[in-house]
Design a protein around this motif. Sequence first.
Motif, PDB file in Angstrom:
ATOM      1  N   ALA A  43       0.826  -1.197   0.000  1.00 28.90           N
ATOM      2  CA  ALA A  43       0.000   0.000   0.000  1.00 28.90           C
ATOM      3  C   ALA A  43       0.857   1.242   0.000  1.00 28.90           C
ATOM      4  O   ALA A  43       1.962   1.290   0.561  1.00 28.90           O
ATOM      5  CB  ALA A  43      -0.908   0.003   1.242  1.00 28.90           C
ATOM      6  N   SER A  72      -9.632  -3.543  -1.368  1.00 25.48           N
ATOM      7  CA  SER A  72      -9.561  -2.737  -0.150  1.00 25.48           C
ATOM      8  C   SER A  72      -9.663  -1.262  -0.467  1.00 25.48           C
ATOM      9  O   SER A  72      -9.173  -0.796  -1.504  1.00 25.48           O
ATOM     10  CB  SER A  72      -8.247  -3.003   0.596  1.00 25.48           C
ATOM     11  N   ASP A  92      -7.693   0.964   3.978  1.00 23.94           N
ATOM     12  CA  ASP A  92      -7.298  -0.403   4.314  1.00 23.94           C
ATOM     13  C   ASP A  92      -8.424  -1.234   4.929  1.00 23.94           C
ATOM     14  O   ASP A  92      -8.240  -1.905   5.947  1.00 23.94           O
ATOM     15  CB  ASP A  92      -6.082  -0.378   5.253  1.00 23.94           C
TER      16      ASP A  92
END
Length: 270
Positions: free
Chosen positions: A2, A250, A254
Amino acid sequence: MAAPMSDSRKALENMEPAVLPGGAAPYGNFPDYSRFHPPEGRLRLLPSALLSRLFPEQREGPLLGLDVGCNSGELSTALYRHLLGLQESRSCPQGSMAGMDLRLLCCDIDSELIERAKQRSPFPDSISYITLNIMDPNTREPLLRSYLDTFGRSAFDLCFCMSVTMWIHLNHGDRGLVTFLSCLASKCTYLLVEPQPWKCYRAAARRLRKLGRNDFDHFRSLTINGDMVENITKILTNDCAMELVCCFGSTSWDRSILLFKSSRPNTCGN
């Protein structure tokens, strides 16, 4: 991997408890919640033709949806528009996705948020809002049954549970979480869930401590912890006769969005 969180995003998250009335909002009933987690962050993950994929056959009467923990209705309205393929400028559902008719019943424990949702709703004929503690079967069952009876139905086609599971878990413990998920599974064909990860539990508890309030009653005794996506998937598939259909990915904050389908005839018990 991420992307790192931006400074502006960190600032928003850090200031959230300070600027929102009610401080830590122990039931997740933050006013102006959509400022911090905009509906678009979820909608971009959901296929625009999701309804026609899930319900390809023509049917009599509308599709029925239940949105649990709807807050002030921004996400409910956005989901309605997205699922029916309505443009933001349109306030009338005629000519929607493949002629589909969708009715939503949206509930929240906070009566002030529900009143705000009612006042702002662009679809009062298709989206209904009610104040409801979903964990109280004495009020839940008559209200949901009355709504379903209006359409001659015994269950909802689709249920939304977006960032609600943590608040149920913190306030009602492990048993409460299982009871909650079992209840939803018994009342719908499809269940769309966005669980909060365990780090959100710690953050919620930390906010309470910073405000000088008592900790959540169940936080330190929870044995269902760690990977909450895995835990909730296990509960729904092992205990609630549901199967995981898809993980849509997602959000930028998150949180996974999961779609489950009932593998048994729906019942509307407690």
